[in-house]
Design a protein around this motif. Structure first.
Motif, PDB file in Angstrom:
ATOM      1  N   TRP A 140       0.843  -1.189   0.000  1.00  0.00           N
ATOM      2  CA  TRP A 140       0.000   0.000   0.000  1.00  0.00           C
ATOM      3  C   TRP A 140       0.879   1.239   0.000  1.00  0.00           C
ATOM      4  CZ3 TRP A 140      -5.112  -0.941  -0.375  1.00  0.00           C
ATOM      5  CH2 TRP A 140      -5.577  -2.203   0.024  1.00  0.00           C
ATOM      6  N   TYR A 173     -11.147   8.335   1.402  1.00  0.00           N
ATOM      7  CA  TYR A 173     -10.079   7.512   0.839  1.00  0.00           C
ATOM      8  C   TYR A 173     -10.392   7.247  -0.631  1.00  0.00           C
ATOM      9  CZ  TYR A 173      -9.025   7.007   5.711  1.00  0.00           C
ATOM     10  OH  TYR A 173      -8.724   7.294   7.015  1.00  0.00           O
ATOM     11  N   PHE A 214      -9.358  -2.271  -0.228  1.00  0.00           N
ATOM     12  CA  PHE A 214      -8.872  -1.482   0.900  1.00  0.00           C
ATOM     13  C   PHE A 214      -9.791  -1.720   2.094  1.00  0.00           C
ATOM     14  CE2 PHE A 214      -9.489   2.641   3.158  1.00  0.00           C
ATOM     15  CZ  PHE A 214      -8.210   2.833   3.646  1.00  0.00           C
ATOM     16  N   VAL A 216      -9.973  -1.434   6.516  1.00  0.00           N
ATOM     17  CA  VAL A 216      -9.484  -1.235   7.881  1.00  0.00           C
ATOM     18  C   VAL A 216     -10.538  -1.868   8.790  1.00  0.00           C
ATOM     19  CG1 VAL A 216      -8.832   0.422   9.659  1.00  0.00           C
ATOM     20  CG2 VAL A 216      -8.334   0.925   7.261  1.00  0.00           C
ATOM     21  N   LYS A 222     -14.820  -0.809   3.878  1.00  0.00           N
ATOM     22  CA  LYS A 222     -14.042  -1.581   2.911  1.00  0.00           C
ATOM     23  C   LYS A 222     -14.476  -1.163   1.513  1.00  0.00           C
ATOM     24  CE  LYS A 222     -14.824  -6.086   3.137  1.00  0.00           C
ATOM     25  NZ  LYS A 222     -14.643  -7.480   3.556  1.00  0.00           N
ATOM     26  N   VAL A 249      -4.166  -1.692   7.668  1.00  0.00           N
ATOM     27  CA  VAL A 249      -4.902  -1.700   6.410  1.00  0.00           C
ATOM     28  C   VAL A 249      -4.659  -3.089   5.827  1.00  0.00           C
ATOM     29  CG1 VAL A 249      -5.039  -0.759   4.081  1.00  0.00           C
ATOM     30  CG2 VAL A 249      -4.509   0.751   6.015  1.00  0.00           C
ATOM     31  N   ARG A 263      -0.473  -5.954   3.862  1.00  0.00           N
ATOM     32  CA  ARG A 263      -1.060  -5.171   4.951  1.00  0.00           C
ATOM     33  C   ARG A 263      -0.023  -4.184   5.447  1.00  0.00           C
ATOM     34  NH1 ARG A 263      -3.320  -8.625   9.157  1.00  0.00           N
ATOM     35  NH2 ARG A 263      -4.334  -9.864   7.563  1.00  0.00           N
ATOM     36  N   PHE A 266      -1.932   1.168  10.306  1.00  0.00           N
ATOM     37  CA  PHE A 266      -2.852   2.305  10.260  1.00  0.00           C
ATOM     38  C   PHE A 266      -2.910   2.909  11.650  1.00  0.00           C
ATOM     39  CE2 PHE A 266      -7.206   3.479  11.561  1.00  0.00           C
ATOM     40  CZ  PHE A 266      -7.386   4.595  10.764  1.00  0.00           C
TER      41      PHE A 266
END
Ligand SMILES: [Cu+2]
Length: 325
Positions: A140, A173, A214, A216, A222, A249, A263, A266
């Motif tokens: 990411w 996001y 994506f 969290v 998501k 993430v 991953r 975050f």
């Protein structure tokens, strides 16, 4: 007839009790079904999930009660191999089993839509922050609309590897799957031409990346990261990430051999910490969480103390930091 109803109701109540207990057991003996909640929007999703769980328990219990009743009371005698009497054409039952599920589906749809609308009510222009999320095989990268990132040496940084957001900011996001080697298209429009520092993707051509998602988990939101398509989600964190929290993430779409390692950390930090971080964007969430410890001093001096501490003890607590500082 009364006796039949009493038995049916008895099976129903028993099933409600057993299935409710099964749902509650993980909450009684552990962290529960969901990880810690850290977003305002996620709270609405949790409420929806709890409501749907209660609805599911009721429906399941009605079905289970009828099935148990039939199994117990209409069992064939031993040695009876005959078929049951064929019955068809009961209009009332057909109407009931069509109308009730239709109502349930509509109610679930309307409730879900209401939550979605509420969660997305802040428009793109009014959000406090926009983060461009780039998903690639396998990692990411994050850049911030209107925010210049530099590393601790003052060098401009195109993207950060950890996702750091200020607590309480409505953050949007904007997500896309980009290998970082694209020569044309939406990825280049958003991220510019390939930079020397771009992480090397695990692909040997300049073609677009595969799809990712994506996610969290603690924020509950998501969204798919699709090559060549803009997708977005938004959430607002409600607390700063503390030393005992570790959030990530996560890629939620099977995307290749490195998927399970796709991953990154975050964290949600105070506005002041975020301000400092934009000029130290190579500092990771693992370090930033320690700024919530009650330790005096400038950011730079605390950062030095945290780095020194973590060099010897990567499990250090706030108490350890207070002693060291
Ligand atoms: Cu992926």
């Amino acid at each position: 007839m009364d006796k039949q109803w009493n038995r049916l109701v008895g099976y129903f109540v028993a099933t409600v009790v057993v299935s409710t207990l099964l749902v509650l057991v993980p909450n009684m003996f552990g962290g529960g079904w969901f990880p810690d909640l850290v977003s305002v929007e996620g709270g609405r999703i949790d409420d929806l999930a709890i409501g749907l769980t209660i609805l599911s328990i009721v429906i399941f219990s009605i079905v289970a009660a009828i099935v148990i009743y039939c199994v117990v009371h209409f069992r064939v005698a031993p040695g009876d191999d005959s078929d049951g009497e064929p019955i068809h054409g009961h209009h009332t039952i057909e109407v009931i089993w069509t109308v009730i599920p239709a109502i349930i589906v509509i109610v679930v749809g309307v409730l879900s839509y209401a939550v979605l609308v509420k969660n997305e009510e802040v428009s793109a222009k009014e959000v406090d922050k926009t983060v461009f999320v780039r998903a690639y095989q396998f990692g990411w990268a994050f850049s911030y609309d209107g925010v210049a990132l530099t590393d601790s040496d003052g060098e401009a940084l195109k993207e950060s590897t950890d996702l750091v957001v200020p607590v309480g900011d409505v953050t949007r996001y904007e997500v896309m799957a980009c290998s970082g080697r694209e020569q044309t298209g939406l990825c280049v429009e958003r991220y510019g031409p390939p930079a020397a520092k771009t992480p090397e993707p695990n692909r040997d051509s300049d073609q677009a990346d595969v799809n990712h998602a994506f996610w969290v988990p603690e924020a509950r939101l998501k969204i798919d990261a699709v090559s060549g398509v803009h997708t977005w989600t938004q959430f607002t964190t409600d607390s700063e990430t503390t030393v005992d929290q570790h959030m990530q993430v996560v890629c939620a779409e099977l995307c290749g051999s490195g998927h399970n390692g796709m991953r990154t950390d975050f964290c949600s930090v105070s506005p002041d910490t975020f301000e400092w971080w934009t000029e130290h964007a190579d500092v990771t969430c693992n370090v930033l969480r320690y700024f919530t410890c009650d330790v005096e001093g400038s950011y730079d001096s605390r950062y030095a103390a945290i780095e020194t501490l973590l060099a010897t003890d990567d499990d250090a607590t706030c108490d350890d930091l207070e002693v060291a500082a």
